[in-house]
Design a protein around this motif. Structure first.
Motif, short mmCIF file in Angstrom:
data_model
loop_
_atom_site.label_atom_id
_atom_site.label_comp_id
_atom_site.label_asym_id
_atom_site.label_seq_id
_atom_site.Cartn_x
_atom_site.Cartn_y
_atom_site.Cartn_z
N ILE A 5 0.65 -1.66 -0.30
CA ILE A 5 -0.02 -0.33 -0.25
C ILE A 5 0.73 1.05 -0.07
O ILE A 5 0.86 2.22 -0.29
CB ILE A 5 -0.11 0.42 1.66
N SER A 6 1.94 1.26 0.84
CA SER A 6 2.93 2.48 0.83
C SER A 6 3.54 3.05 -0.61
O SER A 6 3.88 3.88 -0.97
CB SER A 6 3.99 2.34 2.27
N ALA A 7 3.79 1.58 -0.79
CA ALA A 7 4.72 1.57 -2.47
C ALA A 7 3.55 2.61 -3.46
O ALA A 7 3.64 2.99 -4.39
CB ALA A 7 5.38 0.25 -3.32
N ILE A 8 2.21 2.01 -3.92
CA ILE A 8 0.83 2.85 -4.35
C ILE A 8 0.97 3.80 -4.02
O ILE A 8 1.14 4.90 -4.95
CB ILE A 8 -0.09 1.33 -4.56
N VAL A 9 1.36 3.97 -2.49
CA VAL A 9 0.39 5.94 -2.30
C VAL A 9 1.79 6.56 -3.04
O VAL A 9 1.62 7.07 -3.94
CB VAL A 9 0.60 5.80 -1.09
N ALA A 10 2.81 5.85 -2.79
CA ALA A 10 4.08 6.64 -3.61
C ALA A 10 4.16 6.97 -4.82
O ALA A 10 4.41 7.91 -5.72
CB ALA A 10 5.64 5.99 -3.21
N LEU A 11 3.82 6.36 -5.53
CA LEU A 11 4.28 6.02 -7.35
C LEU A 11 2.94 7.57 -6.99
O LEU A 11 2.94 7.75 -8.34
CB LEU A 11 3.65 4.27 -7.76
N GLN A 38 -12.27 17.84 7.12
CA GLN A 38 -12.26 19.26 5.98
C GLN A 38 -13.08 18.42 4.64
O GLN A 38 -12.36 18.63 3.53
CB GLN A 38 -10.50 18.98 5.23
N MET A 39 -13.36 17.39 4.52
CA MET A 39 -13.78 16.70 3.00
C MET A 39 -15.43 17.27 3.21
O MET A 39 -15.91 17.87 4.09
CB MET A 39 -14.28 15.45 3.26
N PRO A 40 -15.73 17.22 2.08
CA PRO A 40 -15.26 16.34 0.80
C PRO A 40 -14.48 17.93 0.14
O PRO A 40 -14.76 18.93 -0.17
CB PRO A 40 -16.64 15.90 -0.02
N ARG A 41 -13.17 16.80 -0.82
CA ARG A 41 -12.71 17.86 -1.38
C ARG A 41 -11.52 16.48 -2.17
O ARG A 41 -11.55 14.86 -1.38
CB ARG A 41 -11.52 18.34 -0.35
N HIS A 42 -10.64 16.77 -3.05
CA HIS A 42 -10.24 16.03 -3.51
C HIS A 42 -9.22 15.16 -2.88
O HIS A 42 -8.42 15.80 -1.90
CB HIS A 42 -8.81 16.52 -4.14
N ALA A 43 -9.27 14.04 -2.67
CA ALA A 43 -8.27 13.09 -1.28
C ALA A 43 -8.18 11.63 -2.44
O ALA A 43 -9.80 11.51 -2.78
CB ALA A 43 -8.83 13.09 -0.08
N LEU A 44 -7.27 10.96 -2.92
CA LEU A 44 -7.07 9.10 -3.02
C LEU A 44 -7.62 8.72 -1.80
O LEU A 44 -6.51 8.50 -1.28
CB LEU A 44 -6.01 9.35 -3.99
N VAL A 45 -7.98 7.31 -1.38
CA VAL A 45 -7.51 6.64 -0.55
C VAL A 45 -7.22 4.88 -1.36
O VAL A 45 -7.79 4.61 -2.23
CB VAL A 45 -8.20 6.56 0.43
N VAL A 46 -5.97 4.11 -0.95
CA VAL A 46 -5.98 3.02 -1.71
C VAL A 46 -5.85 1.51 -1.04
O VAL A 46 -5.92 2.29 0.20
CB VAL A 46 -4.40 2.77 -1.67
N ALA A 93 1.91 2.89 -15.26
CA ALA A 93 3.46 2.25 -14.21
C ALA A 93 4.09 1.16 -15.26
O ALA A 93 3.61 0.44 -15.71
CB ALA A 93 2.40 2.10 -12.80
N ARG A 94 5.23 1.06 -15.06
CA ARG A 94 6.15 -0.27 -15.69
C ARG A 94 7.07 -0.58 -14.49
O ARG A 94 6.76 -0.15 -13.51
CB ARG A 94 7.13 0.62 -16.63
N ARG A 95 7.51 -1.56 -14.28
CA ARG A 95 8.33 -2.09 -13.52
C ARG A 95 9.23 -1.58 -12.86
O ARG A 95 9.66 -0.89 -13.38
CB ARG A 95 8.77 -3.21 -13.86
N GLN A 96 8.98 -1.38 -11.66
CA GLN A 96 9.83 0.40 -11.11
C GLN A 96 9.83 -0.08 -9.28
O GLN A 96 9.12 -1.64 -8.89
CB GLN A 96 8.97 0.90 -10.87
N VAL A 97 10.69 0.12 -8.44
CA VAL A 97 10.57 0.28 -7.59
C VAL A 97 9.82 1.56 -7.02
O VAL A 97 10.64 2.21 -6.83
CB VAL A 97 12.08 -0.49 -6.46
N ARG A 98 9.38 0.91 -5.85
CA ARG A 98 9.12 2.65 -4.81
C ARG A 98 8.42 2.02 -3.26
O ARG A 98 8.39 0.83 -3.02
CB ARG A 98 7.08 2.18 -5.25
#
Length: 138
Positions: A5-11, A38-46, A93-98
């Motif tokens: 999850i942290s890797a996808i958030v970083a990406l 503070q919602m609703p406003r732009h935010a992403l959750v994985v 996204a391509r093969r990578q380290v995050r």
């Protein structure tokens, strides 16, 4: 263990179109309490969402994980625009380290859906993805 999850958030945070819309408001698991105020406003959750393993009967130290990408906005249209930006970042996204995790591939695992958060009634949109990744940090 690897924190996918942290890797996808970083990406997602590193993607310019996502950052232009959401800024630093990309989270894993759930919205932090301070953000929810503070919602609703732009935010992403994985959010991890189960699904079949592609390597379940092997000894490979890699696995697949289904993730849901939830996008919030002040309006349903705002949520949809942010989801499209996040989904495109994942599709590209391509093969990578995050965050120390080797991400092999990210593929769409379901169609786009929109509506309102069932608890808070905030506009949101979401889409599911399947991520093939290493189980150990690199």
């Amino acid at each position: 263990m690897a924190d996918l999850i942290s890797a996808i958030v970083a990406l997602l945070k590193a993607d310019s179109p996502v950052a232009a819309l959401a800024g630093e408001r990309v989270f894993g698991g759930e919205l932090p309490p301070d953000e929810a105020k503070q919602m609703p406003r732009h935010a992403l959750v994985v959010v991890p969402s189960g699904g079949p393993s592609l390597t379940g009967r092997s000894y490979a130290e890699h696995d697949s994980q289904r993730l849901d990408l939830f996008a919030y906005g002040a309006t349903p249209s705002d949520a949809a625009v942010l989801l499209q930006a996040g989904a495109l970042a994942l599709r590209r996204a391509r093969r990578q380290v995050r965050a120390g995790i080797l991400l092999h591939s990210i593929t769409v695992a379901g169609g786009f859906s929109a509506g309102r958060d069932p608890d808070a009634a905030w506009p949101r949109a979401f889409q599911s993805f399947q991520v093939l990744h290493a189980l150990t940090e690199v």
